[in-house]
Design a protein around this motif. Structure first.
Motif, PDB file in Angstrom:
ATOM      1  N   ASN A  77      32.627  60.761  46.096  1.00  0.00           N
ATOM      2  CA  ASN A  77      33.994  60.416  46.483  1.00  0.00           C
ATOM      3  C   ASN A  77      34.090  59.761  47.850  1.00  0.00           C
ATOM      4  N   THR A  78      33.157  60.092  48.730  1.00  0.00           N
ATOM      5  CA  THR A  78      33.191  59.519  50.071  1.00  0.00           C
ATOM      6  C   THR A  78      31.784  59.099  50.466  1.00  0.00           C
ATOM      7  N   PRO A  79      31.681  58.163  51.376  1.00  0.00           N
ATOM      8  CA  PRO A  79      30.350  57.804  51.880  1.00  0.00           C
ATOM      9  C   PRO A  79      29.639  59.010  52.512  1.00  0.00           C
ATOM     10  N   GLU A  80      30.421  59.928  53.094  1.00  0.00           N
ATOM     11  CA  GLU A  80      29.825  61.113  53.727  1.00  0.00           C
ATOM     12  C   GLU A  80      29.165  62.027  52.697  1.00  0.00           C
ATOM     13  N   SER A  81      29.830  62.214  51.558  1.00  0.00           N
ATOM     14  CA  SER A  81      29.235  63.073  50.524  1.00  0.00           C
ATOM     15  C   SER A  81      27.971  62.426  49.963  1.00  0.00           C
ATOM     16  N   PHE A  82      27.986  61.105  49.840  1.00  0.00           N
ATOM     17  CA  PHE A  82      26.781  60.388  49.406  1.00  0.00           C
ATOM     18  C   PHE A  82      25.673  60.556  50.453  1.00  0.00           C
ATOM     19  N   LEU A  83      26.016  60.399  51.720  1.00  0.00           N
ATOM     20  CA  LEU A  83      25.039  60.511  52.804  1.00  0.00           C
ATOM     21  C   LEU A  83      24.367  61.884  52.782  1.00  0.00           C
ATOM     22  N   ARG A  84      25.151  62.947  52.618  1.00  0.00           N
ATOM     23  CA  ARG A  84      24.584  64.305  52.579  1.00  0.00           C
ATOM     24  C   ARG A  84      23.645  64.472  51.385  1.00  0.00           C
ATOM     25  N   ALA A  85      24.100  64.058  50.207  1.00  0.00           N
ATOM     26  CA  ALA A  85      23.275  64.213  49.003  1.00  0.00           C
ATOM     27  C   ALA A  85      22.014  63.351  49.092  1.00  0.00           C
ATOM     28  N   PHE A  86      22.158  62.131  49.575  1.00  0.00           N
ATOM     29  CA  PHE A  86      21.030  61.213  49.726  1.00  0.00           C
ATOM     30  C   PHE A  86      19.995  61.809  50.681  1.00  0.00           C
ATOM     31  N   SER A  87      20.461  62.306  51.821  1.00  0.00           N
ATOM     32  CA  SER A  87      19.562  62.882  52.829  1.00  0.00           C
ATOM     33  C   SER A  87      18.847  64.117  52.309  1.00  0.00           C
ATOM     34  N   ARG A  88      19.557  64.947  51.525  1.00  0.00           N
ATOM     35  CA  ARG A  88      18.927  66.144  50.936  1.00  0.00           C
ATOM     36  C   ARG A  88      17.801  65.750  49.984  1.00  0.00           C
ATOM     37  N   LEU A  89      18.033  64.731  49.162  1.00  0.00           N
ATOM     38  CA  LEU A  89      17.024  64.343  48.171  1.00  0.00           C
ATOM     39  C   LEU A  89      15.871  63.593  48.811  1.00  0.00           C
ATOM     40  N   HIS A  90      16.166  62.647  49.693  1.00  0.00           N
ATOM     41  CA  HIS A  90      15.128  61.755  50.218  1.00  0.00           C
ATOM     42  C   HIS A  90      14.576  62.157  51.581  1.00  0.00           C
ATOM     43  N   GLY A  91      15.269  63.045  52.280  1.00  0.00           N
ATOM     44  CA  GLY A  91      14.788  63.483  53.576  1.00  0.00           C
ATOM     45  C   GLY A  91      15.086  62.514  54.708  1.00  0.00           C
ATOM     46  N   ILE A  92      15.745  61.408  54.400  1.00  0.00           N
ATOM     47  CA  ILE A  92      16.139  60.425  55.413  1.00  0.00           C
ATOM     48  C   ILE A  92      17.516  59.880  55.046  1.00  0.00           C
ATOM     49  N   SER A  93      18.159  59.255  56.004  1.00  0.00           N
ATOM     50  CA  SER A  93      19.488  58.683  55.750  1.00  0.00           C
ATOM     51  C   SER A  93      19.357  57.325  55.058  1.00  0.00           C
ATOM     52  N   PRO A  94      20.424  56.832  54.440  1.00  0.00           N
ATOM     53  CA  PRO A  94      20.378  55.495  53.831  1.00  0.00           C
ATOM     54  C   PRO A  94      20.022  54.404  54.844  1.00  0.00           C
ATOM     55  N   SER A  95      20.520  54.514  56.071  1.00  0.00           N
ATOM     56  CA  SER A  95      20.189  53.485  57.067  1.00  0.00           C
ATOM     57  C   SER A  95      18.699  53.535  57.420  1.00  0.00           C
ATOM     58  N   GLN A  96      18.122  54.726  57.477  1.00  0.00           N
ATOM     59  CA  GLN A  96      16.681  54.827  57.711  1.00  0.00           C
ATOM     60  C   GLN A  96      15.898  54.276  56.533  1.00  0.00           C
TER      61      GLN A  96
END
Length: 126
Positions: A77-96
């Motif tokens: 729903n928000t870029p923030e929720s995507f950022l949290r889920a992405f970071s949990r799965l990949h261990g890094i942020s989308p920008s990284q």
């Protein structure tokens, strides 16, 4: 072997509609199963729950897109929720992840194959 074909069809359905809300009942219907039976069978065969599979596949596909506008398409729903889920799965942020040389974890699409082996025994008649 018909059940494997049905499972494969249900995976095709999931993959086709990853960017839309998916109802477990509809997925189970494709495999001619009840929701309960399908979820149990899915977990027994894959070792992952249906909900977890869908979530991880969405994150994998969204990571491939790596843009917040695309991530919203995959159920966040928000870029923030995507950022949290992405970071949990990949261990890094989308920008990284955009940095050269970074690798991401991927949760590959499921496919089912069966191999049957048999042994022929000689009959001994006296």
């Amino acid at each position: 072997m018909d059940i494997l074909n049905r499972l494969a069809e249900s995976i095709d359905y999931i993959e086709k509609y990853l960017d839309q809300p998916l109802k477990h009942e509809e997925i189970a219907k494709i495999a001619y199963c009840s929701k309960f039976h399908y979820q149990r069978m899915f977990y027994m065969l894959t070792g992952v729950t249906l909900a977890d599979y869908i979530r991880k596949r969405r994150l994998t596909v969204a990571a491939q897109k790596l843009a917040a506008s695309h991530s919203l398409k995959y159920g966040y729903n928000t870029p923030e929720s995507f950022l949290r889920a992405f970071s949990r799965l990949h261990g890094i942020s989308p920008s990284q992840a955009r940095e050269k040389g970074r690798t991401l974890r991927a949760f590959p699409r499921l496919s089912f194959h069966i191999q049957i082996k048999g042994v022929l025994k000689k009959n001994r008649f006296r």
